[in-house]
Design a protein around this motif. Structure first.
Motif, PDB file in Angstrom:
ATOM      1  N   UNK C  94     110.147 -13.835  -1.761  1.00 54.24           N
ATOM      2  CA  UNK C  94     109.992 -12.409  -1.515  1.00 54.24           C
ATOM      3  C   UNK C  94     110.516 -11.595  -2.699  1.00 54.24           C
ATOM      4  N   UNK C  95     111.650 -12.040  -3.262  1.00 53.06           N
ATOM      5  CA  UNK C  95     112.224 -11.327  -4.407  1.00 53.06           C
ATOM      6  C   UNK C  95     111.267 -11.374  -5.596  1.00 53.06           C
ATOM      7  N   UNK C  96     110.556 -12.508  -5.736  1.00 56.91           N
ATOM      8  CA  UNK C  96     109.582 -12.628  -6.814  1.00 56.91           C
ATOM      9  C   UNK C  96     108.367 -11.742  -6.551  1.00 56.91           C
ATOM     10  N   UNK C  97     107.899 -11.775  -5.300  1.00 54.82           N
ATOM     11  CA  UNK C  97     106.743 -10.958  -4.908  1.00 54.82           C
ATOM     12  C   UNK C  97     107.029  -9.471  -5.144  1.00 54.82           C
ATOM     13  N   UNK C  98     108.300  -9.098  -5.086  1.00 58.39           N
ATOM     14  CA  UNK C  98     108.674  -7.696  -5.270  1.00 58.39           C
ATOM     15  C   UNK C  98     108.429  -7.212  -6.693  1.00 58.39           C
ATOM     16  N   UNK C  99     108.441  -8.139  -7.659  1.00 57.57           N
ATOM     17  CA  UNK C  99     108.274  -7.720  -9.058  1.00 57.57           C
ATOM     18  C   UNK C  99     106.970  -8.192  -9.695  1.00 57.57           C
ATOM     19  N   UNK C 100     106.437  -9.324  -9.232  1.00 63.03           N
ATOM     20  CA  UNK C 100     105.273  -9.917  -9.867  1.00 63.03           C
ATOM     21  C   UNK C 100     104.061  -8.991  -9.944  1.00 63.03           C
ATOM     22  N   UNK C 101     103.676  -8.310  -8.830  1.00 67.92           N
ATOM     23  CA  UNK C 101     102.441  -7.513  -8.873  1.00 67.92           C
ATOM     24  C   UNK C 101     102.436  -6.499 -10.015  1.00 67.92           C
ATOM     25  N   UNK C 102     103.594  -5.901 -10.326  1.00 69.21           N
ATOM     26  CA  UNK C 102     103.651  -4.907 -11.397  1.00 69.21           C
ATOM     27  C   UNK C 102     103.229  -5.534 -12.724  1.00 69.21           C
ATOM     28  N   UNK C 107      97.984  -7.270 -16.762  1.00 67.78           N
ATOM     29  CA  UNK C 107      97.003  -8.252 -17.236  1.00 67.78           C
ATOM     30  C   UNK C 107      95.634  -7.988 -16.619  1.00 67.78           C
ATOM     31  N   UNK C 108      95.593  -8.009 -15.288  1.00 72.35           N
ATOM     32  CA  UNK C 108      94.328  -7.809 -14.585  1.00 72.35           C
ATOM     33  C   UNK C 108      93.995  -6.321 -14.607  1.00 72.35           C
ATOM     34  N   UNK C 109      92.744  -6.028 -14.895  1.00 68.27           N
ATOM     35  CA  UNK C 109      92.372  -4.625 -15.058  1.00 68.27           C
ATOM     36  C   UNK C 109      92.153  -3.947 -13.700  1.00 68.27           C
ATOM     37  N   UNK C 110      91.219  -4.496 -12.949  1.00 70.83           N
ATOM     38  CA  UNK C 110      90.824  -3.827 -11.719  1.00 70.83           C
ATOM     39  C   UNK C 110      91.639  -4.329 -10.524  1.00 70.83           C
ATOM     40  N   UNK C 111      92.939  -3.975 -10.497  1.00 74.97           N
ATOM     41  CA  UNK C 111      93.821  -4.505  -9.458  1.00 74.97           C
ATOM     42  C   UNK C 111      94.300  -3.387  -8.552  1.00 74.97           C
ATOM     43  N   UNK C 112      93.342  -2.701  -7.934  1.00 73.61           N
ATOM     44  CA  UNK C 112      93.679  -1.548  -7.109  1.00 73.61           C
ATOM     45  C   UNK C 112      94.657  -1.912  -5.987  1.00 73.61           C
ATOM     46  N   UNK C 113      94.310  -2.964  -5.254  1.00 73.31           N
ATOM     47  CA  UNK C 113      95.074  -3.276  -4.052  1.00 73.31           C
ATOM     48  C   UNK C 113      96.309  -4.114  -4.335  1.00 73.31           C
ATOM     49  N   UNK C 114      96.373  -4.669  -5.556  1.00 76.14           N
ATOM     50  CA  UNK C 114      97.504  -5.525  -5.890  1.00 76.14           C
ATOM     51  C   UNK C 114      98.801  -4.732  -5.780  1.00 76.14           C
ATOM     52  N   UNK C 115      98.735  -3.475  -6.200  1.00 77.48           N
ATOM     53  CA  UNK C 115      99.923  -2.620  -6.196  1.00 77.48           C
ATOM     54  C   UNK C 115     100.532  -2.476  -4.815  1.00 77.48           C
ATOM     55  N   UNK C 116      99.663  -2.516  -3.822  1.00 83.23           N
ATOM     56  CA  UNK C 116     100.140  -2.294  -2.464  1.00 83.23           C
ATOM     57  C   UNK C 116     100.993  -3.454  -1.983  1.00 83.23           C
TER      58      UNK C 116
END
Lengths: 270, 270, 270, 270
Positions: C94-102, C107-116
């Motif tokens: 969970x601690x990793x998931x908290x920072x990884x998406x940012x 890297x990934x361009x079209x990552x609209x939902x990743x931020x959520x």
């Protein structure tokens, strides 16, 4: 003959007003069925399709019921000891209301809604609920509800104040276009929301309004616990006390603890 | 050979109808999975997109399930001692209903809704719930529900009367244009409101109507407390009775812990 | 120096992972505030207006939070005794998931939902709830919920079966035009109705359908009593047992009655 | 004369601030009626039709109420021992807020919403609820609510976290076209759903979204049990404690009836 007449009246009174004899119970059950059928007819009559197709049949049925209820009313008037006292009592008036609209509809032409008054016949069902009162189930429930009533009234008063304040705040926050066009209507919305009914005919559209609405909902979610808790607690108490049906031979005190050996009031051995 | 056949039938009966052996339990779990999968297939079949894409696969699966259930039905008929008594029992009829619609759909052409009857297979789950009945949890719940049932029935009867009267009043107060176009529909609205469901397909638009509706909602808010209180009280009673049945032979104290060996008050062996 | 380093790591471990020292509590409270602010930023970022006006500021804030959480993650990895065990534990992931998406969003361009996904940071709040666990309030609540869980699961299973059957029946009764266009959707409607949510996006329009819906609502009204009753009964039991914190000096048995003088297990004087 | 003046101020203070004398009670009841009427006038004023028809009468009434409340405020200021302490207290500020908007509306021209602030007068009702506090009903309720408050706060905090996570997930799952156009709005939807309000202004349209929504509803159905259980348990405890505080000097039995004079077990005088 006067004697025979009196005894007949007394016997009829026993059947019509009481429910301890077999005939009295049969009369009450019959009346219950009659009331239910009569209300069913009134309901069906209000549906446009049924009225178009079976209007005549419903009309005849309605007059049969009205006739029977009129007969019942006259019999009650006749066999009761003080007819005036009966006629002005709550159930006396109700018995009259059950039949009067039908006759009035003959005289008054445009009496669309008058017919619906007849549905009040249903309230007469509670007269027959003398029967139910003897069931232990209903008695325990009734006792708990009576004990909870004052607390629930205090609770509903507090809710009323809350609802007026919330409604006024939402009237200011939300504009006319969301449906909050007057304080009474906003209060109506607050009640719809707090009781978790949530029609959606009026609902906040601005961000601030939705935030406040969410707060009200969470409040309502916590608040709904209160009346439930009151009734639960009363029923639990009712159970605990329900086994102590003994009364003291010395001072006739009641409400002893379950395994009491001595009277709590005078110290007498039970 | 007659003997061997009988013992085979008895062993099959043990597996198919009982749940105390390992094989019986395995059979019940398997049946549970099969029922769940079969219901899932029926659900997916009703979705237009799935039917278009995977119609053939769903059709085959459906016949596999029907075949297995038919086999099960025949096995049950064969191994039970009195086949007729089984076939006419509640679960016997249900077992037949689980397979019959599939065959009928072969004969009758336009049987769109017949297939949905198969969803009644789900009710067969309760046959397998023999397993669950042995769990303490379900038993306590079941006992409390059985004890509360009569009170809740009395309560629902009172609600029904209330709902008819409220519905009729709203039919008179609100016009046809708000959706209150017949008494049955108004009663439907009253139920939707009192149970706090609140669809919003029918909702009062006049000031008086909204005021009355608000009253009904507050009433419903207070009334919802009643069934909850009933079940709570029953469960509390259930707990109290499951712990304190013993009384000390020395000092007659009650309220011992479930697995007590000595009296908590005088130290006497129970 | 190795010794000093070890003691530093131990002290950091004490602060970061435990909550019994003042510094540990301060760290936890700070983390709590940080998580809350970070989630607030994510929420605001999703609002189109805010993103347009304050996009840059939110972007900077987001990177500040990501930096701090990355630092925290690295510190945790450094000071924990077995880093791999931590990294693969629930809270480690969970601690990793908290920072990884940012970082992935770079890297990934079209990552609209990743931020959520970052909103899952909120679940990390429960890590800090070690603090709350020490409060008596939460403990009593937790105990009652744990005790009620199996009963509520059994209850929800029964509800699930009911909901599938009701949904299928309504699918047959109501046509496609009322919104009941597949069994899964009808089941969704049944859940919306039984739980008294009542959106009104799907609602019956035929008379028969409305009648059935009314029945389902009344059922739901009676049924809602069950989980409430379960939790109430558990909490009442919890109170009754909560005063018996004594343990027997002879056999260490716990769970004595409130006013116990002797141990119920071995008869020893308490 | 100073003496006489002081005694007058003391007597007025007795009437205006206390509720133990007959005059004090009469003053409180009068104030209650005045507040209720004043709020009613504000509500009616917000309805466009009433304002058009009876605007002048409502205006006059409003100034009568404002005058009376101003007089009351001045009397309170005069008779209280420390006027500044009163003026800066919660109820002191509220008493000022009750009259100030009316005067401000004379000065400021476009003060549409200022008038609504006057509805806060309703909060002054709680000042008069000193009266209610003496009723046993309200006291028991108040005690139970105070005891439940911390648990309910913990519960609402947990709900808040759940609602943010659920809202974010639905924001990702459902598109902009279903109304889930930002995380705050999705959180609003989650609260509307979890509390079973269910407006239907925002509701999921995709299959996955409806499935998740159904899960949230079932969760909410189970969760609503918690605050109810908390309050129920507190009220049950309240009852138990209000009856059994005495223990018999002879046999140490507890659980006597409230007004017991003799022990129910050994007959000893308590």
């Amino acid at each position: 003959m006067a004697l025979r007449d009196t005894s007949l009246r007394e016997r009829v009174h026993e059947i019509v007003f009481e429910a301890d004899t077999a005939a009295g119970k049969a009369f009450d059950v019959g009346l219950l069925v009659l009331i239910a059928l009569s209300v069913l007819v009134i309901c069906l009559e209000s549906v446009a399709d049924y009225r178009a197709d079976h209007g005549a049949a419903l009309y005849v049925l309605e007059w049969v019921f009205t006739g029977l209820f009129t007969l019942e009313y006259l019999v009650r008037l006749w066999c009761v000891r003080r007819p005036l006292a009966y006629a002005t009592s709550f159930f006396g008036v109700l018995d009259l209301v059950a039949v009067l609209p039908a006759y009035l509809m003959l005289v008054i032409v445009d009496a669309h809604h008058l017919g619906t008054v007849r549905v009040l016949r249903l309230v007469r069902v509670f007269r027959v609920l003398k029967l139910v009162r003897y069931l232990g189930e209903a008695r325990a429930l009734h006792a708990a509800l009576r004990a909870s009533a004052p607390k629930i009234v205090v609770f509903l008063l507090a809710i009323s104040c809350l609802v007026v304040v919330v409604g006024s705040v939402m009237y200011v926050v939300e504009g006319r276009e969301s449906g909050f066009d007057s304080i009474p209507r906003s209060i109506y919305w607050a009640i719809v929301t707090l009781t978790t009914v949530g029609y959606g005919d009026i609902s906040p559209s601005s961000g601030l309004g939705q935030g406040l609405a969410a707060l009200v909902m969470l409040m309502g979610y916590g608040i709904i616990a209160v009346p439930t808790g009151i009734v639960s607690a009363e029923l639990v108490r009712g159970q605990r006390e329900s086994t102590s049906t003994q009364s003291c031979p010395g001072c006739a005190a009641e409400g002893h603890v379950d395994d009491a050996v001595f009277c709590y009031r005078c110290g007498e051995r039970l």
